[in-house]
Each structure stands twice: as C-alpha cells, then as structure tokens.
Write a protein that holds these residues in place. Structure first.
Motif, mmCIF file in Angstrom:
data_model
loop_
_atom_site.group_PDB
_atom_site.id
_atom_site.type_symbol
_atom_site.label_atom_id
_atom_site.label_comp_id
_atom_site.label_asym_id
_atom_site.label_seq_id
_atom_site.Cartn_x
_atom_site.Cartn_y
_atom_site.Cartn_z
ATOM 1 N N LEU A 120 -51.776 42.027 0.500
ATOM 2 C CA LEU A 120 -51.255 41.623 -0.802
ATOM 3 C C LEU A 120 -50.120 42.568 -1.190
ATOM 4 N N PRO A 121 -48.886 42.192 -0.902
ATOM 5 C CA PRO A 121 -47.760 43.087 -1.209
ATOM 6 C C PRO A 121 -47.684 43.412 -2.698
ATOM 7 N N THR A 122 -47.012 44.509 -2.979
ATOM 8 C CA THR A 122 -46.960 44.983 -4.360
ATOM 9 C C THR A 122 -46.223 44.014 -5.277
ATOM 10 N N ASN A 123 -45.218 43.311 -4.783
ATOM 11 C CA ASN A 123 -44.512 42.349 -5.642
ATOM 12 C C ASN A 123 -45.443 41.222 -6.063
ATOM 13 N N GLN A 124 -46.273 40.758 -5.132
ATOM 14 C CA GLN A 124 -47.218 39.706 -5.482
ATOM 15 C C GLN A 124 -48.256 40.218 -6.468
ATOM 16 N N MET A 125 -48.722 41.447 -6.254
ATOM 17 C CA MET A 125 -49.712 42.035 -7.153
ATOM 18 C C MET A 125 -49.115 42.228 -8.547
ATOM 19 N N LEU A 126 -47.887 42.723 -8.590
ATOM 20 C CA LEU A 126 -47.220 42.931 -9.871
ATOM 21 C C LEU A 126 -47.012 41.599 -10.587
ATOM 22 N N SER A 127 -46.643 40.591 -9.831
ATOM 23 C CA SER A 127 -46.456 39.260 -10.413
ATOM 24 C C SER A 127 -47.771 38.719 -10.967
ATOM 25 N N LEU A 128 -48.858 38.932 -10.228
ATOM 26 C CA LEU A 128 -50.169 38.478 -10.685
ATOM 27 C C LEU A 128 -50.582 39.189 -11.970
ATOM 28 N N VAL A 129 -50.404 40.495 -12.003
ATOM 29 C CA VAL A 129 -50.773 41.271 -13.193
ATOM 30 C C VAL A 129 -49.920 40.860 -14.385
ATOM 31 N N MET A 130 -48.611 40.741 -14.175
ATOM 32 C CA MET A 130 -47.721 40.366 -15.275
ATOM 33 C C MET A 130 -48.033 38.954 -15.778
ATOM 34 N N GLY A 131 -48.353 38.042 -14.861
ATOM 35 C CA GLY A 131 -48.710 36.685 -15.274
ATOM 36 C C GLY A 131 -49.970 36.669 -16.115
ATOM 37 N N THR A 132 -50.968 37.467 -15.706
ATOM 38 C CA THR A 132 -52.214 37.557 -16.465
ATOM 39 C C THR A 132 -51.975 38.163 -17.839
ATOM 40 N N LEU A 133 -51.190 39.242 -17.890
ATOM 41 C CA LEU A 133 -50.882 39.871 -19.179
ATOM 42 C C LEU A 133 -50.135 38.902 -20.088
ATOM 43 N N HIS A 134 -49.189 38.169 -19.520
ATOM 44 C CA HIS A 134 -48.418 37.228 -20.334
ATOM 45 C C HIS A 134 -49.314 36.118 -20.880
ATOM 46 N N SER A 135 -50.204 35.610 -20.046
ATOM 47 C CA SER A 135 -51.073 34.526 -20.533
ATOM 48 C C SER A 135 -52.006 35.020 -21.635
ATOM 49 N N LYS A 136 -52.537 36.239 -21.501
ATOM 50 C CA LYS A 136 -53.374 36.822 -22.562
ATOM 51 C C LYS A 136 -52.556 37.054 -23.827
ATOM 52 N N PHE A 137 -51.307 37.473 -23.638
ATOM 53 C CA PHE A 137 -50.420 37.743 -24.763
ATOM 54 C C PHE A 137 -50.093 36.446 -25.500
ATOM 55 N N MET A 138 -49.855 35.376 -24.761
ATOM 56 C CA MET A 138 -49.461 34.107 -25.368
ATOM 57 C C MET A 138 -50.627 33.403 -26.061
ATOM 58 N N GLU A 139 -51.880 33.809 -25.763
ATOM 59 C CA GLU A 139 -53.031 33.224 -26.445
ATOM 60 C C GLU A 139 -53.073 33.609 -27.914
ATOM 61 N N LYS A 140 -52.463 34.717 -28.252
ATOM 62 C CA LYS A 140 -52.496 35.207 -29.626
ATOM 63 C C LYS A 140 -51.476 34.450 -30.473
ATOM 64 N N GLU A 141 -51.821 34.274 -31.742
ATOM 65 C CA GLU A 141 -50.911 33.603 -32.666
ATOM 66 C C GLU A 141 -49.939 34.634 -33.223
ATOM 67 N N ILE A 142 -48.654 34.448 -32.926
ATOM 68 C CA ILE A 142 -47.632 35.412 -33.327
ATOM 69 C C ILE A 142 -46.660 34.725 -34.277
ATOM 70 N N ASN A 143 -46.704 35.161 -35.545
ATOM 71 C CA ASN A 143 -45.834 34.586 -36.568
ATOM 72 C C ASN A 143 -44.773 35.564 -37.061
ATOM 73 N N CYS A 144 -45.055 36.859 -36.950
ATOM 74 C CA CYS A 144 -44.128 37.866 -37.449
ATOM 75 C C CYS A 144 -44.181 39.093 -36.543
#
Length: 164
Positions: free
Chosen positions: A12-36
């Motif tokens: 599992l190369p580091t670019n793939q691992m980094l992409s996986l981690v960033m994708g997971t963080l982004h999906s968790k981040f986008m679950e939150k309601e952000i208005n301000c």
C-alpha cells in the motif's frame, strides 16, 4: 522485522494511504453542518481531536485560527467539486507534528532524582519532620508534575504565547 515492514510498505504505497486517510477525513468533515466560520472551526478542532485521540505517539497541532479563517473564506466561495481539493490541500500544507518542549524534557528528567535528594535532605531537618510521612511514590511524581507545570508556565510568561 525490517524485511517484513518493507514488504508491508510495498502493498500500500504512501500516496494511496494518504489519499485514503484524506478521503475519510473529508467525508467525516462533510457530515457536519457548517453554516458559519464557528461551525467550520469547531469541525476542524473536532477532527484534530479525533485524530490525536485515535493515533498513539506523536500528535498533530491545529493550525492557527487565521489560517482556518483563510481556508474557510476560500471553501465557502468554492463549488462543491472544489471543496474536497481545498480541504485536502489545507490539511497537507497546514498540519504539523506537535513538538515536545526541551525545557519540559529537561524538567521531566532532572526532577525525580532532585526530588528524592530534597526529600532525604528534608527528613533530617526538625522543621520538616512531616515530610517523612509522605511516601516516595506520591512525593516524586507530585514534584515532577509541579516542575513540568512551572516550566510550561514560565516559558509562556517569559516568551509569550509560543506553540509547544
């Protein structure tokens, strides 16, 4: 052991691992309601809290509020397709490893033997008879924690608000 770890790294190369981690963080981040900005900042802080709680060892410092404000302004004006790229770029450029303070390290190393020596010296003085009652198991860690707190406070008082 090193050979096994090198084989594991190949699967599992580091670019793939980094992409996986960033994708997971982004999906968790986008679950939150952000208005301000406050919601955005709380979501960033919550994400760093989750990362630091889940990963053993070194921790990551949260970027300063002014950087978070800048990325929020860019993120707010961006289209949905660009938001993930902005988020990933922000995480790659702004996240830094937390550094342990040299003064705290020295205080943590020097204090336990000094506390034992001080306790032994204090037991011979009649004015400090009471110190014999305190067990070493309580005295030494207490003195060490107090030394670490004083090192941290003195650094903040004399050097201002520096990240440590």
């Amino acid at each position: 052991m090193g050979l096994l770890m090198s084989f594991m790294g190949k699967s599992l190369p580091t670019n793939q691992m980094l992409s996986l981690v960033m994708g997971t963080l982004h999906s968790k981040f986008m679950e939150k309601e952000i208005n301000c900005f406050d919601d955005f900042h709380v979501a960033i802080l919550d994400m760093f809290n989750t990362i630091n709680a889940a990963l053993p060892g070194k921790h990551y410092d949260v970027p300063p509020p002014n950087k978070v404000q800048e990325i929020f302004e860019q993120w707010e004006g961006a289209r949905e397709s660009e938001k993930k790229k902005l988020f990933v770029d922000f995480m790659k450029t702004s996240v830094s490893m937390s550094k342990f303070d040299d003064s705290a390290l020295m205080a943590g190393l020097v204090t336990p033997p000094a506390a034992m020596a001080a306790k032994r010296a204090g037991e011979t003085l009649p004015q400090l008879k009471m110190i014999k009652v305190i067990p070493d198991v309580i005295f030494v860690p207490s003195a060490t924690v107090l030394a670490l707190i004083s090192a941290k406070l003195s650094k903040k008082m004399f050097l201002g608000n520096v990240a440590s």
